[in-house]
Design a protein around this motif. Structure first.
Motif, PDB file in Angstrom:
ATOM      1  N   CYS A 242      11.749  -1.565  -4.861  1.00 58.62           N
ATOM      2  CA  CYS A 242      11.084  -2.748  -4.258  1.00 58.62           C
ATOM      3  C   CYS A 242      11.492  -3.890  -5.096  1.00 58.62           C
ATOM      4  O   CYS A 242      11.977  -4.924  -4.569  1.00 58.62           O
ATOM      5  CB  CYS A 242       9.569  -2.694  -4.321  1.00 58.62           C
ATOM      6  SG  CYS A 242       8.587  -3.696  -3.766  1.00 58.62           S
ATOM      7  N   ALA A 243      11.368  -3.804  -6.504  1.00 59.31           N
ATOM      8  CA  ALA A 243      11.816  -4.896  -7.162  1.00 59.31           C
ATOM      9  C   ALA A 243      13.226  -5.478  -7.060  1.00 59.31           C
ATOM     10  O   ALA A 243      13.618  -6.637  -7.015  1.00 59.31           O
ATOM     11  CB  ALA A 243      11.767  -4.467  -8.766  1.00 59.31           C
ATOM     12  N   ILE A 244      14.263  -4.586  -7.200  1.00 59.69           N
ATOM     13  CA  ILE A 244      15.566  -4.724  -6.777  1.00 59.69           C
ATOM     14  C   ILE A 244      15.766  -5.541  -5.777  1.00 59.69           C
ATOM     15  O   ILE A 244      16.645  -6.569  -5.574  1.00 59.69           O
ATOM     16  CB  ILE A 244      16.481  -3.378  -7.149  1.00 59.69           C
ATOM     17  CG1 ILE A 244      16.485  -2.987  -8.558  1.00 59.69           C
ATOM     18  CG2 ILE A 244      17.989  -3.715  -6.336  1.00 59.69           C
ATOM     19  CD1 ILE A 244      17.133  -1.469  -8.362  1.00 59.69           C
TER      20      ILE A 244
ATOM     21  N   GLN B 138       9.377   2.771   1.783  1.00 60.40           N
ATOM     22  CA  GLN B 138       8.288   1.776   1.691  1.00 60.40           C
ATOM     23  C   GLN B 138       8.585   0.702   0.756  1.00 60.40           C
ATOM     24  O   GLN B 138       8.357  -0.613   1.043  1.00 60.40           O
ATOM     25  CB  GLN B 138       7.183   2.569   1.122  1.00 60.40           C
ATOM     26  CG  GLN B 138       6.710   3.492   2.279  1.00 60.40           C
ATOM     27  CD  GLN B 138       5.424   4.157   1.482  1.00 60.40           C
ATOM     28  OE1 GLN B 138       5.334   4.714   0.244  1.00 60.40           O
ATOM     29  NE2 GLN B 138       4.184   4.374   2.535  1.00 60.40           N
ATOM     30  N   GLY B 139       9.456   0.894  -0.558  1.00 60.21           N
ATOM     31  CA  GLY B 139       9.562  -0.262  -1.467  1.00 60.21           C
ATOM     32  C   GLY B 139      10.441  -1.166  -0.840  1.00 60.21           C
ATOM     33  O   GLY B 139      10.118  -2.564  -0.984  1.00 60.21           O
ATOM     34  N   GLU B 140      11.489  -0.693  -0.110  1.00 54.46           N
ATOM     35  CA  GLU B 140      12.350  -1.546   0.572  1.00 54.46           C
ATOM     36  C   GLU B 140      11.543  -2.542   1.551  1.00 54.46           C
ATOM     37  O   GLU B 140      12.079  -3.776   1.633  1.00 54.46           O
ATOM     38  CB  GLU B 140      13.628  -0.854   1.028  1.00 54.46           C
ATOM     39  CG  GLU B 140      14.837  -1.894   1.590  1.00 54.46           C
ATOM     40  CD  GLU B 140      15.738  -0.934   2.200  1.00 54.46           C
ATOM     41  OE1 GLU B 140      16.923  -1.678   2.482  1.00 54.46           O
ATOM     42  OE2 GLU B 140      15.856   0.116   2.211  1.00 54.46           O
ATOM     43  N   MET B 141      10.874  -1.999   2.221  1.00 53.43           N
ATOM     44  CA  MET B 141      10.321  -2.684   3.500  1.00 53.43           C
ATOM     45  C   MET B 141       9.223  -3.744   2.840  1.00 53.43           C
ATOM     46  O   MET B 141       9.175  -4.801   3.317  1.00 53.43           O
ATOM     47  CB  MET B 141       9.480  -1.597   4.269  1.00 53.43           C
ATOM     48  CG  MET B 141       8.458  -2.047   5.444  1.00 53.43           C
ATOM     49  SD  MET B 141       7.585  -0.980   6.270  1.00 53.43           S
ATOM     50  CE  MET B 141       6.129  -1.064   5.351  1.00 53.43           C
ATOM     51  N   VAL B 142       8.504  -3.263   1.886  1.00 51.95           N
ATOM     52  CA  VAL B 142       7.604  -4.247   1.136  1.00 51.95           C
ATOM     53  C   VAL B 142       8.275  -5.408   0.387  1.00 51.95           C
ATOM     54  O   VAL B 142       8.039  -6.557   0.691  1.00 51.95           O
ATOM     55  CB  VAL B 142       6.869  -3.557   0.258  1.00 51.95           C
ATOM     56  CG1 VAL B 142       5.962  -4.601  -0.495  1.00 51.95           C
ATOM     57  CG2 VAL B 142       5.568  -2.562   0.899  1.00 51.95           C
ATOM     58  N   ALA B 143       9.293  -5.198   0.013  1.00 47.22           N
ATOM     59  CA  ALA B 143      10.306  -6.308  -0.668  1.00 47.22           C
ATOM     60  C   ALA B 143      10.753  -7.307   0.690  1.00 47.22           C
ATOM     61  O   ALA B 143      10.792  -8.480   0.364  1.00 47.22           O
ATOM     62  CB  ALA B 143      11.578  -5.717  -1.045  1.00 47.22           C
ATOM     63  N   GLU B 144      11.094  -6.887   1.731  1.00 42.82           N
ATOM     64  CA  GLU B 144      11.374  -7.672   2.846  1.00 42.82           C
ATOM     65  C   GLU B 144      10.201  -8.575   3.373  1.00 42.82           C
ATOM     66  O   GLU B 144      10.250  -9.673   3.729  1.00 42.82           O
ATOM     67  CB  GLU B 144      11.962  -6.679   3.974  1.00 42.82           C
ATOM     68  CG  GLU B 144      13.332  -5.847   3.671  1.00 42.82           C
ATOM     69  CD  GLU B 144      14.453  -6.754   3.905  1.00 42.82           C
ATOM     70  OE1 GLU B 144      14.485  -7.939   4.302  1.00 42.82           O
ATOM     71  OE2 GLU B 144      15.529  -6.079   3.518  1.00 42.82           O
TER      72      GLU B 144
ATOM     73  N   ALA C   2       0.725  -1.189  -1.744  1.00 37.09           N
ATOM     74  CA  ALA C   2       0.520   0.148  -2.392  1.00 37.09           C
ATOM     75  C   ALA C   2       1.716   1.001  -1.676  1.00 37.09           C
ATOM     76  O   ALA C   2       1.888   0.826  -0.505  1.00 37.09           O
ATOM     77  CB  ALA C   2      -0.554   0.841  -2.645  1.00 37.09           C
ATOM     78  N   ILE C   3       2.601   1.642  -2.500  1.00 31.37           N
ATOM     79  CA  ILE C   3       3.901   2.618  -1.804  1.00 31.37           C
ATOM     80  C   ILE C   3       3.843   3.790  -2.861  1.00 31.37           C
ATOM     81  O   ILE C   3       3.330   3.797  -3.615  1.00 31.37           O
ATOM     82  CB  ILE C   3       5.071   1.553  -1.965  1.00 31.37           C
ATOM     83  CG1 ILE C   3       5.476   1.346  -3.358  1.00 31.37           C
ATOM     84  CG2 ILE C   3       4.971   0.505  -1.075  1.00 31.37           C
ATOM     85  CD1 ILE C   3       7.021   0.728  -3.793  1.00 31.37           C
ATOM     86  N   GLY C   4       4.222   4.703  -2.033  1.00 32.72           N
ATOM     87  CA  GLY C   4       4.802   6.088  -2.777  1.00 32.72           C
ATOM     88  C   GLY C   4       3.496   7.085  -2.843  1.00 32.72           C
ATOM     89  O   GLY C   4       2.400   6.944  -2.161  1.00 32.72           O
ATOM     90  N   ASP C   5       3.647   7.622  -3.797  1.00 29.30           N
ATOM     91  CA  ASP C   5       2.535   9.026  -4.022  1.00 29.30           C
ATOM     92  C   ASP C   5       1.382   8.458  -4.137  1.00 29.30           C
ATOM     93  O   ASP C   5       0.290   9.111  -3.805  1.00 29.30           O
ATOM     94  CB  ASP C   5       3.022   9.747  -5.311  1.00 29.30           C
ATOM     95  CG  ASP C   5       4.109  10.494  -5.087  1.00 29.30           C
ATOM     96  OD1 ASP C   5       4.902  10.392  -4.116  1.00 29.30           O
ATOM     97  OD2 ASP C   5       4.622  11.287  -6.022  1.00 29.30           O
ATOM     98  N   VAL C   6       0.892   7.394  -4.660  1.00 28.15           N
ATOM     99  CA  VAL C   6      -0.406   6.733  -4.840  1.00 28.15           C
ATOM    100  C   VAL C   6      -0.980   6.487  -3.508  1.00 28.15           C
ATOM    101  O   VAL C   6      -2.118   6.630  -3.514  1.00 28.15           O
ATOM    102  CB  VAL C   6      -0.408   5.555  -5.721  1.00 28.15           C
ATOM    103  CG1 VAL C   6      -0.062   4.323  -4.919  1.00 28.15           C
ATOM    104  CG2 VAL C   6      -1.631   5.223  -6.307  1.00 28.15           C
ATOM    105  N   THR C   7      -0.437   6.677  -2.427  1.00 29.32           N
ATOM    106  CA  THR C   7      -0.822   6.317  -1.050  1.00 29.32           C
ATOM    107  C   THR C   7      -1.296   7.638  -0.513  1.00 29.32           C
ATOM    108  O   THR C   7      -1.322   7.844   0.825  1.00 29.32           O
ATOM    109  CB  THR C   7      -0.151   5.351  -0.201  1.00 29.32           C
ATOM    110  OG1 THR C   7       1.379   6.124  -0.139  1.00 29.32           O
ATOM    111  CG2 THR C   7       0.321   4.237  -0.904  1.00 29.32           C
TER     112      THR C   7
END
Length: 464
Positions: A20-22, A325-331, A308-313
């Motif tokens: 997500c950050a990258i 999910q991370g890539e989507m949220v970055a977009e 929120a993304i990943g296992d925490v969801t």
């Protein structure tokens, strides 16, 4: 207290967080990522990557041992030995290389990376405890990517000889007697590896079969292999805790009988839980889905601009789900209209043999109201599998009867994990049985089993 500000703050640098950050950095979003320990999260540091390294080393050692006796290949070797301490050092070297790679990628994308423990102050700011003191970070948008951690049984708290998967992957000596509490994929992956390395392994499973998330047809080859390795599997058995001398595990069996199992190490692998403590979530007004953070199809929580993304969801707790999910949220953070519309998330169990699932199983498809056709091709009829001594397993295709659209694909076999992407691609693209059957598959490969399964479902299999 030093104060920083950014457009996007990512808390946690596991596969979902760092991707997500990258991606956000690549899109020109001013991004900060905060990680409590080491970039890469559980998957890279104490999960997916190190466990596969251990599994590979165990398989190589097991094959070497196999060649000390009579075998079909006519190979003869002296009795091998393994220095697990050296194996672990090799594994740690891989982890370090990948960890450094993530750090470099974050830097290249212009992401500011901070090592420290983050705690929410409110929905727009966090306080981070670093070795250099406290930092206050204000952000326009925040992504919670804190991951998960092993679930602890109250009667078997972690410590000394009771270990989690993290502890199992750090062992420098093979335990003589290993008890695995939990017959899921984590316990069986590590338990199988330790058995191949020479440990006497006993699996204690509460329900009536191993790998209960998969159907029995898929898990039968795994059960057969465990038996061949000499692994004892106790089903319908409940781990109660240690005896008074703390040298045996008390187990209640079906019918009420009790047993005491001596051990050197006990691996507790009964699942994972969301890591939501120690980050100040109580300061937010988040809607929860049981123990997990509830999200919508854009990974947004019940609070505006908090994602929120990943296992925490929640489930499925898979690194590649978190990455997507991370890539989507970055977009989205960059102003994009993206929403989650994935058709399937493939899952791989790295047991022996491996298991791959993508889409719906036959039972799931029927439960959803589909009339289906299925086709199954066994590796006993596959030339490549024969030449690799990997004849155990099969590929199964599930399709809608009316139009032959593929709804699901399941497989078990040696090295079958490498076909997971092909299976997912077929479902994601809405492929029909005819598409797979009409695609030329290279010979001789195990992938031919995919084509043959599709042909079987169409009613005109060639090689079975």
């Amino acid at each position: 207290m030093e104060e920083l500000s950014c457009q996007l703050l990512v808390i946690g640098s596991g596969p979902g967080g760092y991707v997500c950050a990258i991606r956000a950095g690549q899109l020109g979003v001013d991004t900060i990522i905060v990680e409590a320990k080491a970039h890469g999260g559980t998957c890279l540091n104490v999960g997916c990557i190190p466990s596969k390294a251990l599994i590979h080393a165990a398989e190589e050692y097991s094959r070497a041992v196999h060649f000390t006796g009579d075998n079909n290949l006519g190979i003869s070797v002296q009795k091998p030995r393994i220095e697990l301490k050296k194996t672990v050092a090799w594994k740690d070297g891989i982890v370090a290389r990948l960890n450094g790679g993530v750090t470099a990628l974050l830097k290249r994308a212009g992401v500011r990376a901070i090592i420290g423990q983050a705690r929410f102050r409110d929905g727009k700011s966090v306080i981070v405890e670093t070795d250099m003191g406290k930092q206050l970070i204000r952000a326009q948008k925040i992504v919670i990517a804190t991951g998960s951690e092993p679930f602890e049984i109250p009667s078997l708290p972690f410590g000394r000889d009771v270990i989690s998967s993290t502890g199992a992957l750090a062992l420098t000596e093979v335990p003589n007697r290993l008890i695995v509490v939990g017959g899921g994929y984590i316990g069986l992956e590590i338990g199988t590896a330790m058995s191949k390395l020479g440990a006497e392994v006993t699996v204690v499973e509460f329900v009536d079969r191993i790998l209960p998330q998969y159907d029995r047809e898929l898990t039968r080859p795994v059960a057969d292999r465990l038996a061949a390795l000499g692994v004892t599997v106790m089903l319908n058995a409940k781990a109660e805790g240690l005896n008074a001398a703390k040298d045996a595990l008390k187990v209640t069996l079906e019918g009420g009988d009790e047993a005491a199992l001596p051990f050197d190490k006990i691996l507790v692998a009964v699942g994972r839980k969301a890591r939501t403590h120690d980050c100040g979530l109580e300061e937010l007004s988040l809607r929860m889905n049981g123990p997990f953070i509830q999200i919508d199809d854009r990974c947004q929580t019940s609070m505006h601009d908090v994602y929120a993304i990943g296992d925490v969801t929640g489930e499925p707790m898979l690194a590649h789900r978190a990455i997507a999910q991370g890539e989507m949220v970055a977009e989205i953070a960059a102003g994009g209209p993206q929403a989650w519309d994935r058709q399937c998330i493939p899952a791989v169990c790295f047991t022996d043999p491996e298991i791959v699932t993508a889409g719906l199983s036959p039972d799931e498809a029927v439960e959803q109201g589909h009339e289906i056709v299925t086709g199954k091709f066994p590796f006993t009829a596959n030339g490549r599998a024969m030449t690799m001594e990997n004849e155990s397993g099969f590929i199964r295709v599930v399709a809608r009867a009316s139009d032959h659209v593929i709804l699901g694909i399941q497989a078990t076999g040696g090295g079958i994990s490498e076909l997971a992407a092909s299976f997912a691609l077929a479902i994601e693209m809405g492929a029909r049985l005819e598409d797979v059957a009409g695609t030329i598959h290279a010979h001789p490969t195990q992938s031919e089993g995919f084509q043959e399964a599709a042909l079987k479902a169409l009613g005109h299999a060639i090689h079975i």
